[in-house]
Design a protein around this motif. Structure first.
Motif, PDB file in Angstrom:
ATOM      1  N   VAL A 143       0.856  -1.184   0.000  1.00 46.09           N
ATOM      2  CA  VAL A 143       0.000   0.000   0.000  1.00 46.09           C
ATOM      3  C   VAL A 143       0.890   1.231   0.000  1.00 46.09           C
ATOM      4  CG1 VAL A 143      -1.976  -1.106   1.122  1.00 46.09           C
ATOM      5  CG2 VAL A 143      -0.226  -0.030   2.521  1.00 46.09           C
ATOM      6  N   ALA A 144       0.319   2.347  -0.406  1.00 47.29           N
ATOM      7  CA  ALA A 144       1.114   3.572  -0.543  1.00 47.29           C
ATOM      8  C   ALA A 144       1.477   4.215   0.786  1.00 47.29           C
ATOM      9  CB  ALA A 144       0.371   4.571  -1.417  1.00 47.29           C
ATOM     10  N   SER A 145       0.632   4.035   1.811  1.00 46.79           N
ATOM     11  CA  SER A 145       0.885   4.748   3.066  1.00 46.79           C
ATOM     12  C   SER A 145       0.218   4.030   4.237  1.00 46.79           C
ATOM     13  CB  SER A 145       0.321   6.171   2.980  1.00 46.79           C
ATOM     14  OG  SER A 145      -1.104   6.127   2.967  1.00 46.79           O
ATOM     15  N   GLU A 146       0.588   4.440   5.422  1.00 44.94           N
ATOM     16  CA  GLU A 146      -0.043   3.918   6.639  1.00 44.94           C
ATOM     17  C   GLU A 146      -1.533   4.258   6.652  1.00 44.94           C
ATOM     18  OE1 GLU A 146      -0.424   1.900  10.259  1.00 44.94           O
ATOM     19  OE2 GLU A 146       1.218   1.861   8.808  1.00 44.94           O
ATOM     20  N   ALA A 147      -1.885   5.431   6.154  1.00 45.90           N
ATOM     21  CA  ALA A 147      -3.299   5.826   6.092  1.00 45.90           C
ATOM     22  C   ALA A 147      -4.085   4.887   5.182  1.00 45.90           C
ATOM     23  CB  ALA A 147      -3.425   7.270   5.624  1.00 45.90           C
ATOM     24  N   ASP A 148      -3.499   4.523   4.038  1.00 43.69           N
ATOM     25  CA  ASP A 148      -4.159   3.584   3.133  1.00 43.69           C
ATOM     26  C   ASP A 148      -4.323   2.224   3.809  1.00 43.69           C
ATOM     27  OD1 ASP A 148      -4.372   5.425   1.036  1.00 43.69           O
ATOM     28  OD2 ASP A 148      -2.421   4.866   0.215  1.00 43.69           O
ATOM     29  N   PRO A 202     -12.040  -8.153   4.596  1.00 47.65           N
ATOM     30  CA  PRO A 202     -11.136  -9.308   4.518  1.00 47.65           C
ATOM     31  C   PRO A 202      -9.662  -8.935   4.719  1.00 47.65           C
ATOM     32  CG  PRO A 202     -11.868  -8.714   2.325  1.00 47.65           C
ATOM     33  CD  PRO A 202     -12.625  -7.837   3.299  1.00 47.65           C
ATOM     34  N   PHE A 203      -9.359  -7.635   4.737  1.00 47.11           N
ATOM     35  CA  PHE A 203      -7.980  -7.193   4.935  1.00 47.11           C
ATOM     36  C   PHE A 203      -7.644  -7.173   6.418  1.00 47.11           C
ATOM     37  CE2 PHE A 203      -9.288  -5.184   0.954  1.00 47.11           C
ATOM     38  CZ  PHE A 203      -8.295  -5.670   0.113  1.00 47.11           C
ATOM     39  N   PHE A 204      -6.403  -7.502   6.726  1.00 43.09           N
ATOM     40  CA  PHE A 204      -5.955  -7.464   8.117  1.00 43.09           C
ATOM     41  C   PHE A 204      -4.456  -7.209   8.136  1.00 43.09           C
ATOM     42  CE2 PHE A 204      -5.272 -11.814   6.836  1.00 43.09           C
ATOM     43  CZ  PHE A 204      -4.218 -12.301   7.595  1.00 43.09           C
ATOM     44  N   THR A 205      -3.929  -7.094   9.323  1.00 50.11           N
ATOM     45  CA  THR A 205      -2.489  -6.956   9.503  1.00 50.11           C
ATOM     46  C   THR A 205      -2.123  -7.697  10.782  1.00 50.11           C
ATOM     47  OG1 THR A 205      -0.628  -5.402   9.473  1.00 50.11           O
ATOM     48  CG2 THR A 205      -2.575  -4.750  10.770  1.00 50.11           C
ATOM     49  N   THR A 206      -0.847  -7.837  11.024  1.00 48.94           N
ATOM     50  CA  THR A 206      -0.366  -8.450  12.256  1.00 48.94           C
ATOM     51  C   THR A 206       0.768  -7.580  12.792  1.00 48.94           C
ATOM     52  OG1 THR A 206       1.362  -9.814  11.232  1.00 48.94           O
ATOM     53  CG2 THR A 206      -0.866 -10.766  11.338  1.00 48.94           C
ATOM     54  N   ALA A 207       1.153  -7.828  14.012  1.00 52.40           N
ATOM     55  CA  ALA A 207       2.246  -7.049  14.610  1.00 52.40           C
ATOM     56  C   ALA A 207       3.531  -7.177  13.790  1.00 52.40           C
ATOM     57  CB  ALA A 207       2.493  -7.498  16.049  1.00 52.40           C
ATOM     58  N   HIS A 208       3.718  -8.312  13.134  1.00 52.91           N
ATOM     59  CA  HIS A 208       4.905  -8.516  12.289  1.00 52.91           C
ATOM     60  C   HIS A 208       4.987  -7.450  11.190  1.00 52.91           C
ATOM     61  CE1 HIS A 208       8.081 -10.762  10.247  1.00 52.91           C
ATOM     62  NE2 HIS A 208       7.402 -10.607   9.120  1.00 52.91           N
ATOM     63  N   PHE A 209       3.830  -6.936  10.757  1.00 52.16           N
ATOM     64  CA  PHE A 209       3.784  -5.953   9.678  1.00 52.16           C
ATOM     65  C   PHE A 209       3.612  -4.520  10.168  1.00 52.16           C
ATOM     66  CE2 PHE A 209       3.211  -9.853   7.421  1.00 52.16           C
ATOM     67  CZ  PHE A 209       3.884  -9.629   6.227  1.00 52.16           C
ATOM     68  N   ASP A 210       3.754  -4.286  11.487  1.00 57.82           N
ATOM     69  CA  ASP A 210       3.720  -2.916  12.004  1.00 57.82           C
ATOM     70  C   ASP A 210       4.832  -2.106  11.338  1.00 57.82           C
ATOM     71  OD1 ASP A 210       1.619  -3.526  13.634  1.00 57.82           O
ATOM     72  OD2 ASP A 210       2.762  -3.482  15.506  1.00 57.82           O
ATOM     73  N   GLY A 211       4.485  -0.941  10.832  1.00 60.13           N
ATOM     74  CA  GLY A 211       5.470  -0.086  10.189  1.00 60.13           C
ATOM     75  C   GLY A 211       5.811  -0.493   8.766  1.00 60.13           C
ATOM     76  N   HIS A 212       5.183  -1.536   8.244  1.00 59.40           N
ATOM     77  CA  HIS A 212       5.432  -1.991   6.874  1.00 59.40           C
ATOM     78  C   HIS A 212       4.254  -1.564   6.007  1.00 59.40           C
ATOM     79  CE1 HIS A 212       6.059  -4.823   3.525  1.00 59.40           C
ATOM     80  NE2 HIS A 212       7.331  -4.729   3.889  1.00 59.40           N
ATOM     81  N   SER A 213       4.540  -1.038   4.860  1.00 57.55           N
ATOM     82  CA  SER A 213       3.487  -0.539   3.964  1.00 57.55           C
ATOM     83  C   SER A 213       2.849  -1.678   3.182  1.00 57.55           C
ATOM     84  CB  SER A 213       4.072   0.502   3.011  1.00 57.55           C
ATOM     85  OG  SER A 213       4.501   1.627   3.717  1.00 57.55           O
ATOM     86  N   SER A 214       2.122  -2.512   3.902  1.00 58.17           N
ATOM     87  CA  SER A 214       1.419  -3.607   3.252  1.00 58.17           C
ATOM     88  C   SER A 214       0.234  -4.033   4.097  1.00 58.17           C
ATOM     89  CB  SER A 214       2.358  -4.794   3.020  1.00 58.17           C
ATOM     90  OG  SER A 214       2.842  -5.269   4.251  1.00 58.17           O
ATOM     91  N   VAL A 215      -0.693  -4.706   3.436  1.00 58.40           N
ATOM     92  CA  VAL A 215      -1.836  -5.308   4.120  1.00 58.40           C
ATOM     93  C   VAL A 215      -1.864  -6.777   3.754  1.00 58.40           C
ATOM     94  CG1 VAL A 215      -3.245  -3.217   4.214  1.00 58.40           C
ATOM     95  CG2 VAL A 215      -3.470  -4.768   2.270  1.00 58.40           C
ATOM     96  N   LEU A 216      -2.598  -7.531   4.546  1.00 59.86           N
ATOM     97  CA  LEU A 216      -2.754  -8.956   4.323  1.00 59.86           C
ATOM     98  C   LEU A 216      -4.211  -9.245   4.006  1.00 59.86           C
ATOM     99  CD1 LEU A 216      -0.798 -10.149   7.506  1.00 59.86           C
ATOM    100  CD2 LEU A 216       0.125  -9.681   5.237  1.00 59.86           C
TER     101      LEU A 216
END
Length: 121
Positions: free
Chosen positions: A50-55, A66-80
């Motif tokens: 993703v382009a930004s934390e806001a996105d 259906p989108f989520f994240t995990t602590a492993h991806f904190d600070g990473h510009s991506s979604v799961l």
């Protein structure tokens, strides 16, 4: 999307790249993404840039999404997203997140050309 190559990571999972940069990949089961009822690792997690934390927050803030994240991806510009839940997205929504992932990883020149040929609706 133009200029896309597919590499294969551990477990032969596809990794979609533009200019040698990943923008979508299928993740191996990991301990940070598990079924809360069974404790089993999800085997169908897809990572999208993703382009930004806001996105990112816009996609994950709705618990029904259906989108989520995990602590492993904190600070990473991506979604799961789980592959088994991709069907909850409309084709337009899926197209938008994949295009946005490609745009944030493509070179500025490639992104500019693509956007000039495919203006946002």
């Amino acid at each position: 999307m133009p200029h896309v190559t597919v590499e294969y990571g551990d477990g032969e999972n596809p990794v979609y790249q533009v200019g040698g940069k990943s923008f979508v990949f299928f993740r191996n089961p990991r301990p940070d993404a598990v079924d809360p009822e069974t404790g089993e690792r999800y085997r169908d997690v897809i990572v999208l840039w993703v382009a930004s934390e806001a996105d990112k927050q816009a996609l994950v803030q709705d618990d029904a999404s259906p989108f989520f994240t995990t602590a492993h991806f904190d600070g990473h510009s991506s979604v799961l997203v789980r592959g088994g839940r991709v069907g909850e997205l409309s084709l337009a929504e899926l197209r938008e997140v994949v295009q946005d992932a490609w745009l944030c990883r493509a070179s500025a020149r490639r992104a500019k050309v693509w956007l000039s040929e495919n203006p946002p609706a």
